[in-house]
Design an enzyme around this catalytic site. Structure first.
Site, PDB file in Angstrom:
ATOM      1  N   CYS A  29      20.325  17.823  21.458  1.00  0.00           N
ATOM      2  CA  CYS A  29      19.683  16.578  21.031  1.00  0.00           C
ATOM      3  C   CYS A  29      18.235  16.893  20.683  1.00  0.00           C
ATOM      4  O   CYS A  29      17.635  17.749  21.330  1.00  0.00           O
ATOM      5  CB  CYS A  29      19.700  15.541  22.155  1.00  0.00           C
ATOM      6  SG  CYS A  29      21.332  14.881  22.510  1.00  0.00           S
ATOM      7  N   PRO A  30      17.647  16.273  19.711  1.00  0.00           N
ATOM      8  CA  PRO A  30      18.167  15.236  18.826  1.00  0.00           C
ATOM      9  C   PRO A  30      18.742  15.787  17.533  1.00  0.00           C
ATOM     10  O   PRO A  30      19.059  15.022  16.628  1.00  0.00           O
ATOM     11  CB  PRO A  30      16.926  14.386  18.546  1.00  0.00           C
ATOM     12  CG  PRO A  30      15.820  15.390  18.481  1.00  0.00           C
ATOM     13  CD  PRO A  30      16.194  16.415  19.554  1.00  0.00           C
TER      14      PRO A  30
END
Length: 94
Positions: A29-30
């Protein structure tokens, strides 16, 4: 998986309903959200994308982020060691 050109086809997809498939297992992530959003933006309105995500932060963050961006989540299925998310590109912007 080639980090520059993630899979675009549905050859190894778990759903035969999806128009495209994106394997983001191992993607943090992200970045996994950004790649999902970019792929959806390349697709025709109304198209269905199957995204493979790892458990933990990816499956906790990506679906919520997609919903906040206006994408429709159609299904979330636990597979053997990963999750399969079906997300549809809206037919029009809200």
């Amino acid at each position: 998986m080639n980090s520059i050109d993630p899979p675009q086809g549905t050859d190894n997809a778990t759903s035969n309903l999806a128009d495209a498939h994106l394997d983001l297992r191992g993607t943090p992530c992200p970045i996994n959200f950004v790649r999902t959003k970019l792929r959806l933006e390349q697709m025709s309105p109304g198209s269905l994308l199957e995204v493979w995500l790892d458990e933990g932060e990816p499956i906790e963050q990506v679906p919520d982020s997609l919903k906040m961006e206006g994408y429709e989540l159609e299904a979330l299925n636990e597979q053997d060691g990963f999750f399969s998310l079906l997300v549809r590109r809206p037919t029009k912007k809200s």
